[in-house]
Design a protein around this motif. Structure first.
Motif, PDB file in Angstrom:
ATOM      1  N   PRO A 103       0.813  -1.223   0.000  1.00 10.95           N
ATOM      2  CA  PRO A 103       0.000   0.000   0.000  1.00 10.95           C
ATOM      3  C   PRO A 103       0.851   1.280   0.000  1.00 10.95           C
ATOM      4  CG  PRO A 103      -0.952  -1.582   1.494  1.00 10.95           C
ATOM      5  CD  PRO A 103       0.377  -2.154   1.044  1.00 10.95           C
ATOM      6  N   LYS A 104       2.038   1.221   0.577  1.00 11.69           N
ATOM      7  CA  LYS A 104       2.915   2.402   0.574  1.00 11.69           C
ATOM      8  C   LYS A 104       3.368   2.759  -0.840  1.00 11.69           C
ATOM      9  CE  LYS A 104       4.495   1.707   5.278  1.00 11.69           C
ATOM     10  NZ  LYS A 104       5.603   1.308   6.139  1.00 11.69           N
ATOM     11  N   GLU A 105       3.519   1.741  -1.683  1.00 13.14           N
ATOM     12  CA  GLU A 105       3.862   1.987  -3.092  1.00 13.14           C
ATOM     13  C   GLU A 105       2.717   2.732  -3.781  1.00 13.14           C
ATOM     14  OE1 GLU A 105       3.959  -0.649  -7.157  1.00 13.14           O
ATOM     15  OE2 GLU A 105       4.688  -1.626  -5.346  1.00 13.14           O
ATOM     16  N   ILE A 106       1.494   2.329  -3.467  1.00 11.40           N
ATOM     17  CA  ILE A 106       0.316   2.969  -4.056  1.00 11.40           C
ATOM     18  C   ILE A 106       0.218   4.416  -3.574  1.00 11.40           C
ATOM     19  CG2 ILE A 106      -2.205   2.900  -4.222  1.00 11.40           C
ATOM     20  CD1 ILE A 106      -1.946  -0.187  -3.780  1.00 11.40           C
ATOM     21  N   ILE A 107       0.411   4.615  -2.275  1.00 15.98           N
ATOM     22  CA  ILE A 107       0.379   5.968  -1.708  1.00 15.98           C
ATOM     23  C   ILE A 107       1.422   6.853  -2.376  1.00 15.98           C
ATOM     24  CG2 ILE A 107       0.965   7.287   0.390  1.00 15.98           C
ATOM     25  CD1 ILE A 107      -1.818   6.180   0.564  1.00 15.98           C
ATOM     26  N   SER A 108       2.611   6.309  -2.551  1.00 14.57           N
ATOM     27  CA  SER A 108       3.691   7.073  -3.183  1.00 14.57           C
ATOM     28  C   SER A 108       3.301   7.468  -4.609  1.00 14.57           C
ATOM     29  CB  SER A 108       4.974   6.238  -3.188  1.00 14.57           C
ATOM     30  OG  SER A 108       5.999   6.923  -3.831  1.00 14.57           O
ATOM     31  N   PHE A 109       2.745   6.522  -5.370  1.00  9.58           N
ATOM     32  CA  PHE A 109       2.295   6.822  -6.727  1.00  9.58           C
ATOM     33  C   PHE A 109       1.235   7.922  -6.711  1.00  9.58           C
ATOM     34  CE2 PHE A 109      -1.174   6.239  -9.774  1.00  9.58           C
ATOM     35  CZ  PHE A 109      -0.509   6.578 -10.949  1.00  9.58           C
ATOM     36  N   LEU A 110       0.220   7.765  -5.846  1.00 11.43           N
ATOM     37  CA  LEU A 110      -0.873   8.742  -5.787  1.00 11.43           C
ATOM     38  C   LEU A 110      -0.361  10.132  -5.442  1.00 11.43           C
ATOM     39  CD1 LEU A 110      -3.570   6.650  -3.874  1.00 11.43           C
ATOM     40  CD2 LEU A 110      -3.611   7.274  -6.305  1.00 11.43           C
ATOM     41  N   GLU A 111       0.500  10.207  -4.454  1.00  8.36           N
ATOM     42  CA  GLU A 111       1.012  11.511  -4.041  1.00  8.36           C
ATOM     43  C   GLU A 111       1.785  12.183  -5.166  1.00  8.36           C
ATOM     44  OE1 GLU A 111       3.279  13.662  -0.372  1.00  8.36           O
ATOM     45  OE2 GLU A 111       3.769  11.563  -0.746  1.00  8.36           O
TER      46      GLU A 111
END
Length: 141
Positions: A106-114
């Motif tokens: 999920p941290k990878e997804i958060i990083s992408f979104l940000e």
């Protein structure tokens, strides 16, 4: 990537259009809900549910934004629309894979979104508002 943080709305993110800014603020709130889930170690299904909420709101936002750019006869509308489609596709893949046997972090997804939203708002969305000012249009979002 270990250090995911909530984002706070600042004037730096404003494109100078209060209606669009309000929609971006809503997206930021949903983003912060995702960060909070990671902080409290909630399950992937809950993360996927909120990511879906963000995608649903993104689709509404993109549709309004594209209609607005059409009214302005924005010359790079096709590229802007493509960036929206690419985003939706990438997030949909993340969402499907969240419930698979080998889910993304999920941290990878958060990083992408940000990164995606910051870049999209500060560069691409700012460009169409600058264009509106250049042509002195009185169209509203």
């Amino acid at each position: 990537m270990d250090n995911v943080k909530k984002r706070i709305w600042t004037n730096e993110l404003s494109i100078g259009n209060s209606t669009v800014d309000d929609e971006h603020k809503k997206l930021l709130e949903i983003f912060n809900d995702l960060v909070e889930l990671i902080e409290y170690k909630k399950d992937r299904q809950e993360f996927a549910k909120i990511l879906t909420k963000m995608t649903d709101y993104s689709l509404i936002h993109f549709k309004r934004e594209e209609k607005y750019m059409e009214k302005l006869s924005y010359p790079v509308l096709a590229q802007h629309k493509k960036s929206h489609r690419d985003y939706i596709y990438k997030v949909a893949i993340y969402n499907v894979n969240l419930l698979s046997t080998n889910p993304p972090d999920p941290k990878e997804i958060i990083s992408f979104l940000e990164k995606w939203w910051t870049n999209h708002i500060m560069i691409h969305d700012n460009e169409y508002e600058h264009f509106k000012k250049e042509i002195q249009s009185d169209f509203n979002y």
